[in-house]
Design an enzyme around this catalytic site. Structure first.
Site, PDB file in Angstrom:
ATOM      1  N   ASP A  86      -6.640   0.424  -8.690  1.00  0.00           N
ATOM      2  CA  ASP A  86      -7.797   1.309  -8.876  1.00  0.00           C
ATOM      3  C   ASP A  86      -8.516   1.053 -10.203  1.00  0.00           C
ATOM      4  OD1 ASP A  86      -7.302   2.471  -6.451  1.00  0.00           O
ATOM      5  OD2 ASP A  86      -6.227   4.188  -7.264  1.00  0.00           O
ATOM      6  N   ARG A 123     -15.195  -3.030  -3.443  1.00  0.00           N
ATOM      7  CA  ARG A 123     -15.304  -3.024  -4.915  1.00  0.00           C
ATOM      8  C   ARG A 123     -15.491  -4.415  -5.515  1.00  0.00           C
ATOM      9  NH1 ARG A 123     -11.049   1.849  -6.309  1.00  0.00           N
ATOM     10  NH2 ARG A 123     -12.533   3.547  -5.928  1.00  0.00           N
ATOM     11  N   SER A 158       0.839  -1.195   0.000  1.00  0.00           N
ATOM     12  CA  SER A 158       0.000   0.000   0.000  1.00  0.00           C
ATOM     13  C   SER A 158       0.872   1.243   0.000  1.00  0.00           C
ATOM     14  CB  SER A 158      -0.902   0.004   1.237  1.00  0.00           C
ATOM     15  OG  SER A 158      -1.357   1.319   1.493  1.00  0.00           O
TER      16      SER A 158
HETATM   17  C1  S3P Z   1      -3.070   5.757  -3.417  1.00  0.00           C
HETATM   18  C2  S3P Z   1      -2.756   4.469  -3.187  1.00  0.00           C
HETATM   19  C3  S3P Z   1      -3.700   3.355  -3.398  1.00  0.00           C
HETATM   20  C4  S3P Z   1      -4.848   3.755  -4.296  1.00  0.00           C
HETATM   21  C5  S3P Z   1      -5.422   5.084  -3.935  1.00  0.00           C
HETATM   22  C6  S3P Z   1      -4.365   6.170  -3.996  1.00  0.00           C
HETATM   23  C7  S3P Z   1      -2.066   6.803  -3.125  1.00  0.00           C
HETATM   24  O1  S3P Z   1      -4.226   2.965  -2.156  1.00  0.00           O
HETATM   25  O2  S3P Z   1      -5.855   2.767  -4.270  1.00  0.00           O
HETATM   26  O3  S3P Z   1      -6.477   5.433  -4.819  1.00  0.00           O
HETATM   27  O4  S3P Z   1      -2.190   7.934  -3.628  1.00  0.00           O
HETATM   28  O5  S3P Z   1      -1.117   6.508  -2.386  1.00  0.00           O
HETATM   29  P1  S3P Z   1      -3.438   1.927  -1.181  1.00  0.00           P
HETATM   30  O6  S3P Z   1      -2.163   2.514  -0.877  1.00  0.00           O
HETATM   31  O7  S3P Z   1      -4.301   1.802   0.037  1.00  0.00           O
HETATM   32  O8  S3P Z   1      -3.370   0.649  -1.970  1.00  0.00           O
END
Ligand code: S3P
Length: 430
Positions: free
Chosen positions: A316, A347, A168
């Site tokens: 996403d 989702r 993440s």
């Molecule tokens: C993001 C990381 C992702 C993504 C989100 C934006 C970011 O989430 O799904 O829309 O900007 O760091 P995760 O880090 O929870 O996977």
């Protein structure tokens, strides 16, 4: 019927679109500009609700931020100049704002309180509050810091080495933002590589870090310097038109100035592997982020398996990939994507529920879904975004290839990341 958007089928999609600025990069540009010394100018900033929530939070933290359409000027006075907010910080629908700002608030010298909307209240925060507490942060919150509202009593933190259980970027970035204001060094080790915009932007603001495979290390007590950022087009927004171009008959769409950071281009790999007619050209680099123009044309597609390290590179895009798979010959299986359950909506559930209403043959699994392509034509009906911007946009593209009228309830959620979405769709529809 509640307030809804009517979308009818199209005979083709042809034309050129410049998609709005990248959401992840827009958030980070405001955050880095706010903690740096000197002026930062952000161009092509995404004026979506999520990124406006980030601006609002940093204004409440005392930062002067001037907005002239999509150009943002931040008068940075350094991390230590952030002030104790006299109001609650409201992140709206934005998980990125919530998780990244918690890293900064933990290392601040003041008290703060963070809330968000109904969707944010369900999203897991322990994935950041736990490592931040290990660094010494004083955090409280609903169910002992698992969910918002969350309060933080900022203080001095110590660097840690943190093997993250999830790939993440929000977790990684939160810890790194705390790490650059801690004593000692901080290392985050990921199970798979997530988007690396924080790492690239830290360098652009004069910071230091070292990257060794899945391991990122930052030194503590870093001072950053304001800079100019040109935000590339968001590949996650482009994805809706990349898929639309491939599945709507007689179509050819050119998408200009799209960010093609390799940690984000899983959607392009999937389109190529399914057999789509797609070309990438005019590749260049701006502010350490690669960009290009992409052309996609109507294609005949085959089902594939999507799993493993590819998942964080397209997390996403899974809702729109599910629609793509309904138009491919054979079965598409999406695995290792349990993270989908903790996005703006669950989702797995919302994609399966809404596409099933339109007649798709799609099944939910524990960590993804199985889509049986070309089993039946999609039919327009009443569908619902469930307040999730990416579900709303996926349903609008599904409506373009469905018989009859589709009515999308809660379509307003789309303005979270792509306020001009319907204008752009109208511009290329025939
Ligand atoms: C993001 C990381 C992702 C993504 C989100 C934006 C970011 O989430 O799904 O829309 O900007 O760091 P995760 O880090 O929870 O996977």
């Amino acid at each position: 019927m509640k307030v809804h958007k009517k979308v009818t089928s199209v005979s083709s999609l042809n034309g050129t679109i410049t998609v709005p600025g990248d959401k992840s990069i827009s958030h980070r540009a405001i955050m880095f500009g706010s903690i740096s010394i000197g002026k930062t100018i952000v161009r092509n900033f995404l004026l979506g609700e999520d990124c406006l929530s980030t601006i609002d939070c940093f204004r409440k933290l005392g930062v002067e931020i001037i907005q002239k359409e999509d150009e943002i000027e931040i008068i940075g006075k350094g991390f230590n100049a952030l002030k104790e907010p006299c109001q609650i910080l409201d992140v709206g629908n934005s998980g990125t704002t919530a998780r990244l700002i918690l890293g900064l608030l933990s290392a601040s010298n003041f008290y703060s309180c963070l809330v968000g909307d109904e969707s944010i209240a369900k999203r897991p925060m322990k994935r950041v509050t736990e490592p931040l507490r290990k660094m010494g942060a004083t955090i409280d919150g609903r169910e002992n810091g698992k969910f918002t509202p969350i309060t933080v009593r900022g203080g001095t933190l110590s660097g840690i080495t943190y093997p993250s259980p999830v790939a993440s970027a929000q977790v990684k970035s939160s810890i790194l933002l705390a790490g650059i204001h801690s004593t000692g060094t901080t290392t985050v080790i990921e199970p798979n590589k997530s988007r690396d915009h924080t790492e690239r932007m830290l360098k652009a603001f004069g910071g230091n870090l070292s990257i060794d495979g899945l391991k990122v290390t930052v030194a503590g007590n870093q001072n950053l310097i304001g800079t100019e950022i040109q935000v590339p087009g968001d590949i996650s927004s482009a994805a809706f038109f990349l898929v639309a171009g491939a599945i709507v008959p007689n179509s050819s769409i050119l998408l200009k100035d799209v960010g093609i950071n390799p940690t984000r281009t899983g959607i392009i790999d999937v389109l190529i592997n399914m057999g789509a007619s797609i070309s990438i050209f005019n590749e260049r680099v701006k502010n350490s982020e690669p960009i290009a123009d992409i052309r996609v044309e109507t294609s005949s597609l085959n089902g594939i398996e999507i799993s493993g390290e590819l998942i964080p590179r397209l997390i996403d895009e899974i809702p729109i990939i599910a629609l793509l798979a309904t138009q491919a010959k054979g079965i598409t299986t999406i695995k290792d994507a349990a993270e989908l359950k903790v996005k703006e909506t669950n989702r797995i559930d919302t994609v399966v529920k809404e596409l099933s209403k339109m007649g798709a043959h799609i099944k939910a699994t524990d960590d993804g879904m199985v889509i049986y392509g070309q089993e039946s034509d999609l039919k327009g009906t009443v569908v619902n975004s469930h307040g999730d911007h990416r579900i709303g946009m996926m349903l609008a593209i599904a409506a373009c290839i469905s018989k009859g009228e589709t009515h999308i309830e809660n379509y307003e959620a789309i303005s979270v990341s792509y306020p001009m979405f319907f204008e752009h769709l109208d511009h290329i529809r025939q």
